[in-house]
Scaffold this motif. Structure first.
Motif, PDB file in Angstrom:
ATOM      1  N   PHE A   6     -28.652 -32.471  23.403  1.00 40.68           N
ATOM      2  CA  PHE A   6     -27.671 -33.311  24.103  1.00 40.68           C
ATOM      3  C   PHE A   6     -26.861 -32.432  25.036  1.00 40.68           C
ATOM      4  O   PHE A   6     -26.224 -31.463  24.600  1.00 40.68           O
ATOM      5  N   LEU A   7     -26.889 -32.771  26.350  1.00 44.58           N
ATOM      6  CA  LEU A   7     -26.122 -32.010  27.334  1.00 44.58           C
ATOM      7  C   LEU A   7     -24.833 -32.766  27.632  1.00 44.58           C
ATOM      8  O   LEU A   7     -24.854 -33.869  28.164  1.00 44.58           O
ATOM      9  N   ASP A   8     -23.729 -32.165  27.295  1.00 45.29           N
ATOM     10  CA  ASP A   8     -22.418 -32.783  27.477  1.00 45.29           C
ATOM     11  C   ASP A   8     -21.930 -32.485  28.890  1.00 45.29           C
ATOM     12  O   ASP A   8     -22.088 -31.379  29.388  1.00 45.29           O
ATOM     13  N   GLN A   9     -21.361 -33.490  29.523  1.00 45.40           N
ATOM     14  CA  GLN A   9     -20.905 -33.305  30.895  1.00 45.40           C
ATOM     15  C   GLN A   9     -19.426 -33.623  31.043  1.00 45.40           C
ATOM     16  O   GLN A   9     -18.839 -34.347  30.248  1.00 45.40           O
ATOM     17  N   SER A  10     -18.846 -33.047  32.065  1.00 47.95           N
ATOM     18  CA  SER A  10     -17.477 -33.377  32.412  1.00 47.95           C
ATOM     19  C   SER A  10     -17.428 -33.507  33.924  1.00 47.95           C
ATOM     20  O   SER A  10     -17.831 -32.593  34.644  1.00 47.95           O
ATOM     21  N   GLU A  11     -17.010 -34.647  34.415  1.00 51.74           N
ATOM     22  CA  GLU A  11     -16.943 -34.929  35.850  1.00 51.74           C
ATOM     23  C   GLU A  11     -18.252 -34.572  36.567  1.00 51.74           C
ATOM     24  O   GLU A  11     -18.250 -33.943  37.625  1.00 51.74           O
ATOM     25  N   GLY A  12     -19.356 -34.946  35.937  1.00 54.89           N
ATOM     26  CA  GLY A  12     -20.650 -34.794  36.597  1.00 54.89           C
ATOM     27  C   GLY A  12     -21.303 -33.441  36.435  1.00 54.89           C
ATOM     28  O   GLY A  12     -22.410 -33.225  36.918  1.00 54.89           O
ATOM     29  N   GLN A  13     -20.621 -32.526  35.757  1.00 52.42           N
ATOM     30  CA  GLN A  13     -21.210 -31.200  35.589  1.00 52.42           C
ATOM     31  C   GLN A  13     -21.470 -30.902  34.115  1.00 52.42           C
ATOM     32  O   GLN A  13     -20.663 -31.252  33.256  1.00 52.42           O
ATOM     33  N   ILE A  14     -22.611 -30.248  33.882  1.00 51.02           N
ATOM     34  CA  ILE A  14     -22.975 -29.892  32.508  1.00 51.02           C
ATOM     35  C   ILE A  14     -22.067 -28.746  32.044  1.00 51.02           C
ATOM     36  O   ILE A  14     -21.875 -27.765  32.743  1.00 51.02           O
ATOM     37  N   LYS A  15     -21.531 -28.904  30.823  1.00 52.00           N
ATOM     38  CA  LYS A  15     -20.626 -27.876  30.303  1.00 52.00           C
ATOM     39  C   LYS A  15     -21.393 -26.626  29.903  1.00 52.00           C
ATOM     40  O   LYS A  15     -22.525 -26.703  29.430  1.00 52.00           O
ATOM     41  N   LYS A  16     -20.732 -25.489  30.034  1.00 53.19           N
ATOM     42  CA  LYS A  16     -21.353 -24.199  29.697  1.00 53.19           C
ATOM     43  C   LYS A  16     -21.819 -24.188  28.236  1.00 53.19           C
ATOM     44  O   LYS A  16     -22.894 -23.696  27.911  1.00 53.19           O
ATOM     45  N   SER A  17     -21.002 -24.771  27.354  1.00 50.81           N
ATOM     46  CA  SER A  17     -21.370 -24.771  25.934  1.00 50.81           C
ATOM     47  C   SER A  17     -22.676 -25.540  25.717  1.00 50.81           C
ATOM     48  O   SER A  17     -23.440 -25.241  24.799  1.00 50.81           O
ATOM     49  N   SER A  18     -22.956 -26.520  26.591  1.00 52.91           N
ATOM     50  CA  SER A  18     -24.210 -27.266  26.469  1.00 52.91           C
ATOM     51  C   SER A  18     -25.390 -26.450  26.978  1.00 52.91           C
ATOM     52  O   SER A  18     -26.524 -26.642  26.533  1.00 52.91           O
ATOM     53  N   LEU A  19     -25.133 -25.554  27.941  1.00 57.19           N
ATOM     54  CA  LEU A  19     -26.219 -24.686  28.418  1.00 57.19           C
ATOM     55  C   LEU A  19     -26.599 -23.700  27.314  1.00 57.19           C
ATOM     56  O   LEU A  19     -27.774 -23.350  27.152  1.00 57.19           O
ATOM     57  N   GLU A  20     -25.615 -23.277  26.541  1.00 55.58           N
ATOM     58  CA  GLU A  20     -25.918 -22.443  25.361  1.00 55.58           C
ATOM     59  C   GLU A  20     -26.782 -23.245  24.390  1.00 55.58           C
ATOM     60  O   GLU A  20     -27.772 -22.738  23.849  1.00 55.58           O
ATOM     61  N   THR A  34     -43.222 -26.475  19.692  1.00 53.07           N
ATOM     62  CA  THR A  34     -43.146 -27.791  20.324  1.00 53.07           C
ATOM     63  C   THR A  34     -42.314 -27.696  21.605  1.00 53.07           C
ATOM     64  O   THR A  34     -41.926 -26.610  22.024  1.00 53.07           O
ATOM     65  N   SER A  35     -42.050 -28.844  22.234  1.00 52.22           N
ATOM     66  CA  SER A  35     -41.358 -28.823  23.522  1.00 52.22           C
ATOM     67  C   SER A  35     -39.871 -29.114  23.365  1.00 52.22           C
ATOM     68  O   SER A  35     -39.456 -29.795  22.432  1.00 52.22           O
ATOM     69  N   ALA A  36     -39.093 -28.567  24.292  1.00 54.39           N
ATOM     70  CA  ALA A  36     -37.650 -28.836  24.304  1.00 54.39           C
ATOM     71  C   ALA A  36     -37.342 -29.830  25.410  1.00 54.39           C
ATOM     72  O   ALA A  36     -37.753 -29.655  26.551  1.00 54.39           O
ATOM     73  N   GLN A  37     -36.643 -30.909  25.039  1.00 49.11           N
ATOM     74  CA  GLN A  37     -36.266 -31.921  26.017  1.00 49.11           C
ATOM     75  C   GLN A  37     -34.761 -32.149  25.894  1.00 49.11           C
ATOM     76  O   GLN A  37     -34.169 -31.816  24.875  1.00 49.11           O
ATOM     77  N   ALA A  38     -34.176 -32.706  26.952  1.00 46.72           N
ATOM     78  CA  ALA A  38     -32.720 -32.882  26.916  1.00 46.72           C
ATOM     79  C   ALA A  38     -32.351 -34.306  27.270  1.00 46.72           C
ATOM     80  O   ALA A  38     -33.138 -35.045  27.856  1.00 46.72           O
ATOM     81  N   ILE A  39     -31.132 -34.694  26.900  1.00 47.28           N
ATOM     82  CA  ILE A  39     -30.594 -35.998  27.305  1.00 47.28           C
ATOM     83  C   ILE A  39     -29.212 -35.812  27.900  1.00 47.28           C
ATOM     84  O   ILE A  39     -28.393 -35.060  27.386  1.00 47.28           O
ATOM     85  N   VAL A  40     -28.983 -36.526  29.024  1.00 43.84           N
ATOM     86  CA  VAL A  40     -27.685 -36.502  29.700  1.00 43.84           C
ATOM     87  C   VAL A  40     -27.240 -37.935  29.907  1.00 43.84           C
ATOM     88  O   VAL A  40     -28.030 -38.779  30.337  1.00 43.84           O
ATOM     89  N   LEU A  41     -25.985 -38.221  29.601  1.00 50.48           N
ATOM     90  CA  LEU A  41     -25.466 -39.581  29.782  1.00 50.48           C
ATOM     91  C   LEU A  41     -24.380 -39.591  30.862  1.00 50.48           C
ATOM     92  O   LEU A  41     -23.547 -38.692  30.913  1.00 50.48           O
ATOM     93  N   GLY A  42     -24.418 -40.610  31.717  1.00 48.07           N
ATOM     94  CA  GLY A  42     -23.403 -40.739  32.773  1.00 48.07           C
ATOM     95  C   GLY A  42     -23.906 -40.200  34.099  1.00 48.07           C
ATOM     96  O   GLY A  42     -25.054 -39.774  34.226  1.00 48.07           O
ATOM     97  N   ASN A  43     -23.020 -40.243  35.099  1.00 49.25           N
ATOM     98  CA  ASN A  43     -23.368 -39.773  36.447  1.00 49.25           C
ATOM     99  C   ASN A  43     -23.260 -38.266  36.544  1.00 49.25           C
ATOM    100  O   ASN A  43     -22.229 -37.702  36.234  1.00 49.25           O
ATOM    101  N   ILE A  44     -24.336 -37.645  37.020  1.00 50.94           N
ATOM    102  CA  ILE A  44     -24.351 -36.184  37.100  1.00 50.94           C
ATOM    103  C   ILE A  44     -24.458 -35.756  38.555  1.00 50.94           C
ATOM    104  O   ILE A  44     -25.281 -36.284  39.305  1.00 50.94           O
ATOM    105  N   THR A  45     -23.627 -34.810  38.956  1.00 49.14           N
ATOM    106  CA  THR A  45     -23.719 -34.276  40.306  1.00 49.14           C
ATOM    107  C   THR A  45     -24.564 -33.007  40.331  1.00 49.14           C
ATOM    108  O   THR A  45     -25.103 -32.641  41.358  1.00 49.14           O
TER     109      THR A  45
END
Lengths: 320, 247
Positions: A6-20, A34-45
């Motif tokens: 789960f990639l957490d975002q704030s104002e359209g940007q992925i947080k550094k802690s989520s990149l970790e 196996t494969s790594a996949q991600a999910i992002v919710l909301g509008n992302i810039t």
């Protein structure tokens, strides 16, 4: 089977802690073959294809204005839907503010065991065991997850980001989100400052600074180092500094690469909030200050005399 | 208004952390037990303040644990809880604990469920969110302010680098942290009164355990501090740059 991050975002940007969390999740996927996949919710810039840099093959998006604010109830349901549709067996969160709200709900929804506050990759040699912080950083527990689906919430700043130049495939996920029962009236963010919870360097002051009028030595050094500022509990309780700067047992627990403590004695309650820092520097005139026992570097001396010289030396180092 | 406050027993903040039985159990000998500070100072005291503002409010306490929890439950009753429920079970699994609390919450139909933001021993920060999901209620976590406006709550919660103000209709689950209320000390009247308040012990409902603790480790002993002379503080900057490589 796959690993979902789960990639957490704030104002359209992925947080550094989520990149970790993404880097961590990619390693877990590798470990499990196996494969790594991600999910992002909301509008992302951000350009989500670049999430591939962190080892993620596919990014599932649910691009919906209503999801720009995090409501754990709505989020958990959507994440569960995506996790089920891609057959995710391990789901990774950052154990940040939002992760702490969403991961427990998802754990119930999927009946998946959750380890929050993880600090290392899972040990999969015999079952699935994850090391986590307990007793406010004073110990670790190795927790075995006994369910088919597993959820890990990774402590911020406990796993290094590694990057490549690979790109991720961005896939919109078609679904409808429930209406949120939580109405966000306002958000109030300190602008132009580094959030304490995400800072790599933190400069912190205690009662030894004698009063708020002497805080320039903390803020000047922080500015030079690109650091966030923090304080001890008595300082926040005396309103010398805002409460959100309070680190310690009852304040915020942080784990920066460098924690620079000026005029803080290091009571056990303060240490509980900072003992996960990689390097601790203590400036205190009392050689018996307990903080020296937890420190990597220290100066037994008067902050009012030592700090101007340190600030000069940092200026020289940074060429300013 | 009915409020359920979840409390947990934790070692005192200054307790020595050590492990027994081949590092599989917390060494509890000689440890002083307290109410988890977040549960007491923030969740319980805020509930008491709501009761002071509206005396018809009822505060119930719930804890999942053995008879050794009774002293901390009595203290919580002395502070201001009306009655307490102890689910007689011992578990470190958040899901198991959340299921017990959710069962009590369903039976009592509460308007509000308060928890602390985490316990200071297992640092799970999970039970509140799990209870909310089990009850299908909204959950606002890490709340620093809570105001009741009719049947709605206005809540300030911490976000990265700031705060967010939310409005939510009751019922809901809230996890509480610093800012919600100020620590209180029970007075003599409270302590005397607590003796006659009901402490109901109930047996747990059947629930799965999703996780188990295999073992504990202590962090490796820290090398002793490298001291720099106060006459040459620039040496500290050099060490941080060249040796520690953090600036």
């Amino acid at each position: 089977m796959s690993v979902l991050i789960f990639l957490d975002q704030s104002e359209g940007q992925i947080k550094k802690s989520s990149l970790e969390a993404a880097s961590y999740g990619a390693k877990v996927a590798q470990q499990l073959g196996t494969s790594a996949q991600a999910i992002v919710l909301g509008n992302i810039t951000d350009d989500l294809a670049t999430i591939g840099n962190y080892g993620i093959g596919k990014v599932h998006t649910i691009n919906n204005d209503a999801l720009n604010n995090m409501d754990a109830q709505v989020y958990a349901k959507l994440i569960a839907e995506v996790a089920t549709s891609i057959g995710a067996k391990v789901i990774i969160f950052s154990n940040n503010f939002n992760g702490k709200a969403i991961a427990p709900r998802l754990s119930v929804r999927l009946k998946a065991g959750l380890v929050s506050g993880a600090v290392a990759l899972p040990d999969t040699t015999n079952g699935f065991t994850v090391k986590k912080n307990v007793f406010s950083g004073k110990a670790f527990a190795n927790v075995t997850i006994n369910t088919d689906i597993k959820i890990i919430a990774l402590n911020p700043n406990s796993f290094s980001i590694t990057t490549t130049d690979a790109k991720a495939e961005v896939l919109p996920f078609a679904t409808t989100a429930d209406a949120s029962k939580v109405q966000v009236i306002s958000t109030d963010k300190v602008v132009g400052e580094i959030p304490l919870s995400e800072a790599e360097i933190v400069v912190s002051g205690g009662r030894g600074l004698k009063g708020p009028e002497n805080w320039a030595m903390v803020t000047d050094l922080a500015k030079l180092l690109g650091a966030a500022t923090a304080c001890s509990r008595p300082v926040a309780d005396s309103d010398w500094r805002p409460h959100h700067e309070h680190v310690g047992q009852t304040g915020l627990a942080i784990a920066p690469n460098l924690y620079f403590a000026i005029g803080i004695s290091g009571a056990i309650q303060h240490l509980a909030g900072v003992n996960r820092s990689k390097v601790i520097v203590v400036i205190n005139k009392d050689p018996e200050a307990p903080f020296f026992k937890a420190a990597d570097y220290g100066i037994v001396g008067d902050a009012f005399e030592v700090m101007p010289k340190i600030i000069d030396a940092v200026k020289k180092l940074k060429g300013v | 208004m009915k409020i359920l406050v979840c409390i947990s027993k934790t070692p005192d903040t200054t307790a020595k952390i050590a492990f027994a039985d081949n590092n599989t159990k917390f060494a509890a000998d000689g440890v002083q037990w307290i109410i988890n500070p977040y549960d007491e100072w923030y969740a319980l005291v805020r509930a008491i303040e709501l009761k002071e503002a509206d005396p018809s409010t009822v505060i119930h306490l719930v804890t999942v644990g053995g008879a050794d929890c009774d002293p901390i439950i009595r203290k919580a009753l002395a502070l201001g809880g009306d009655e307490a429920i102890r689910v007689n079970a011992d578990s470190h699994d958040s899901f198991y604990i959340a299921l017990q609390i959710a069962d009590i919450a369903k039976k009592g139909s509460y308007d509000l469920v308060f928890t602390g933001k985490e316990t200071i021993d297992y640092n799970g920060s999970s039970v509140g969110g799990m209870v909310a999901e089990l009850l299908e209620m909204p959950y606002v976590s890490l709340a620093t302010k809570f105001t009741l406006i009719g049947s709605e709550a206005e809540i300030v919660r911490e976000i990265e680098g700031g705060e967010e103000t939310d409005k939510v209709a009751l019922p809901l689950v809230v996890s509480c942290q610093k800012g919600m209320a100020e620590q209180r000390i029970p007075n003599m009247k409270g302590i005397m009164g607590a003796r006659s308040k009901p402490l109901n012990v109930v047996e747990p409902v059947a629930a799965d355990t999703l996780t188990s603790i295999a073992s504990f480790d202590l962090p490796p002993a820290k090398a002793s501090v490298k001291l720099v002379s106060p006459d040459t503080p620039e040496e500290l900057v050099r060490l941080l740059h060249e040796e520690a490589k953090v600036i």
